[in-house]
Design a protein around this motif. Sequence first.
Motif, PDB file in Angstrom:
ATOM      1  N   GLY A 178       0.798  -1.224   0.000  1.00  0.00           N
ATOM      2  CA  GLY A 178       0.000   0.000   0.000  1.00  0.00           C
ATOM      3  C   GLY A 178       0.826   1.266   0.000  1.00  0.00           C
ATOM      4  N   ILE A 179       2.031   1.187  -0.560  1.00  0.00           N
ATOM      5  CA  ILE A 179       2.937   2.342  -0.629  1.00  0.00           C
ATOM      6  C   ILE A 179       2.959   2.869  -2.055  1.00  0.00           C
ATOM      7  N   THR A 180       2.936   4.188  -2.207  1.00  0.00           N
ATOM      8  CA  THR A 180       2.969   4.816  -3.519  1.00  0.00           C
ATOM      9  C   THR A 180       4.309   5.504  -3.737  1.00  0.00           C
ATOM     10  N   MET A 181       5.005   5.122  -4.801  1.00  0.00           N
ATOM     11  CA  MET A 181       6.170   5.915  -5.185  1.00  0.00           C
ATOM     12  C   MET A 181       5.649   7.098  -6.006  1.00  0.00           C
ATOM     13  N   VAL A 182       6.075   8.282  -5.626  1.00  0.00           N
ATOM     14  CA  VAL A 182       5.610   9.482  -6.306  1.00  0.00           C
ATOM     15  C   VAL A 182       6.775  10.067  -7.100  1.00  0.00           C
ATOM     16  N   LEU A 183       6.570  10.223  -8.399  1.00  0.00           N
ATOM     17  CA  LEU A 183       7.611  10.693  -9.313  1.00  0.00           C
ATOM     18  C   LEU A 183       7.635  12.207  -9.312  1.00  0.00           C
TER      19      LEU A 183
END
Length: 306
Positions: A178-183
Amino acid sequence: MKRSDFIKSGAALLGSTVLVSNEAMAEKQVNKNGATFKLDYAPHQGMFSATAGKNFVDEITYMHELGFRSIEDNGLPERPIEEQKKIGETLSKLGMRMGVFVVPKGGNGANTLAAGKQAHVDVFLKGCRESVEVAKRVNAKWATVVPGDYQRNLPIGVQTANVIEALKRGAEIFEPHGITMVLEPLSDTPDLFLRFTDQTYEICKAVGSPSCKILYDAYHQQKNEGNLINFMAMCWSEIGYIQVGDNPGRQEPTTGEINYKNVFKWLKEKGYTGIVGMEHGVSKSGIEGEKALLAAYREVDNFQTK
């Protein structure tokens, strides 16, 4: 020394100590305003250290007293594990959120994902796996990724495909947790591969994962492209995180040209409930700078929605 003189000198010392203590308390109270904000602004370590001291846990507690409900910590993975755990425990106790930290070696000039080299991808994926463990200690839900530099010996389409393939692999690591990598498209140098909102939007659409979204930093995009609200509106479905800083100068809102009261009003009306990272410096030093910082956020947060 006579007993009477000793008592007098002791009383004088006690009085001066109480006076200093009262002054310190008064100063802290002047700098404090416990009301929360309409949006969830997240300071960094050092923004309130003149009052709270150098210990980050103490500063987090003070940030909570000021009304903030989230923090950011780009360098969190470099902190000792025990310190990470202490930060996580403090946030949990206070009901605060951890914002972004930067994925270790997630992509840089020497390790660009645009090159399509397996060795670069391996370093990136190792950083993703390490980030999952860091995130667990502080209940973090976002991690910043910068794909690295432009690879000038390759066509832009090939570079873009290389970045997309690497990010798909990263999303596979983050998604089960449930982790989002944000670019984050940046403005620091034209050597960077990722610089524009629509470019990042295209990549996130191609990756096609809830664990790959845009980190929209209004400071960088004011420099790169302007037209902030319109670009956010066009790319809204892929924006997962917001950061701010005024331009020119990269200091707190109200010190530059961006009308943050309007930007924040728009975010609120869009129903944004995520974090707004305070990714900037402070225009003045010491306690006066802290007062100015807090006053600036009170001012731009004072908007009226429909």
